[in-house]
Scaffold this motif. Structure first.
Motif, mmCIF file in Angstrom:
data_model
loop_
_atom_site.group_PDB
_atom_site.id
_atom_site.type_symbol
_atom_site.label_atom_id
_atom_site.label_comp_id
_atom_site.label_asym_id
_atom_site.label_seq_id
_atom_site.Cartn_x
_atom_site.Cartn_y
_atom_site.Cartn_z
ATOM 1 N N HIS A 177 5.923 -1.980 5.537
ATOM 2 C CA HIS A 177 4.551 -2.733 5.596
ATOM 3 C C HIS A 177 4.468 -3.853 4.585
ATOM 4 C CE1 HIS A 177 2.815 0.508 7.685
ATOM 5 N NE2 HIS A 177 3.607 1.180 6.786
ATOM 6 N N ASN A 198 -1.369 -8.085 8.366
ATOM 7 C CA ASN A 198 -0.593 -6.810 7.918
ATOM 8 C C ASN A 198 0.276 -6.603 9.013
ATOM 9 O OD1 ASN A 198 -2.557 -5.702 5.788
ATOM 10 N ND2 ASN A 198 -3.853 -5.328 7.464
ATOM 11 N N GLU A 215 -3.027 -4.342 12.859
ATOM 12 C CA GLU A 215 -1.913 -4.620 12.040
ATOM 13 C C GLU A 215 -0.865 -5.348 13.472
ATOM 14 O OE1 GLU A 215 -0.036 -1.246 10.453
ATOM 15 O OE2 GLU A 215 -0.133 -0.041 12.463
#
Length: 144
Positions: free
Chosen positions: A30, A54, A98
């Motif tokens: 991440h 993200n 994301e």
């Protein structure tokens, strides 16, 4: 006809990737990516705007991110937009959107402070050849 879910971003890493190694042997990374945009407001003044994204990378892409990506580095990311929900520590339902990366390319030179000297011995950054990494498709995504 199937829908299309494709995101393409070029930006700078906001932090080093955080990588977790899962029990089944898979890895997940991440990190955040900053993209910049500018426009003129009603008064004619230029306004700069940074959007934070993200990014999640799995398996081989996660391992590549752990090994090569550093804060501040410019990269190209191609992937799919996903929204997922989770329960926070107060048992409230939260949502996060994301980009699940399918491809990551490192752009420009090496990130600052990687400890590698250039070929001219002066420590100046030398442009590196862009490197591209792709996620292998899952078995259920193959066309046969």
């Amino acid at each position: 006809m199937a829908g299309i879910n494709k995101v393409i971003l070029v930006g700078n890493l906001g932090k080093d990737p955080e990588v977790r190694h899962l029990e089944g042997g898979s890895s997940v990374a991440h990190f955040t990516l900053a993209t910049n945009d500018s426009y003129k407001d009603k008064s004619g003044n230029r306004v700069e705007r940074t959007e934070w994204h993200n990014i999640t990378a799995w398996r081989g892409l996660a391992e590549m991110a752990e090994k090569y990506l550093k804060k501040g580095q410019q990269i190209y990311v191609e992937g799919k937009l996903r929204t997922r929900q989770y329960q926070d520590k107060d048992n409230q339902t939260r949502y996060i959107t994301e980009i699940v990366a399918d491809e990551i390319s490192m752009l420009g030179g090496r990130p600052q402070g990687d400890g590698q000297a250039s070929s001219n011995g002066q420590g100046n950054e030398q442009p590196a050849e862009a490197q591209t990494f792709r996620q292998e498709p899952e078995i259920d995504q193959l066309p046969f």
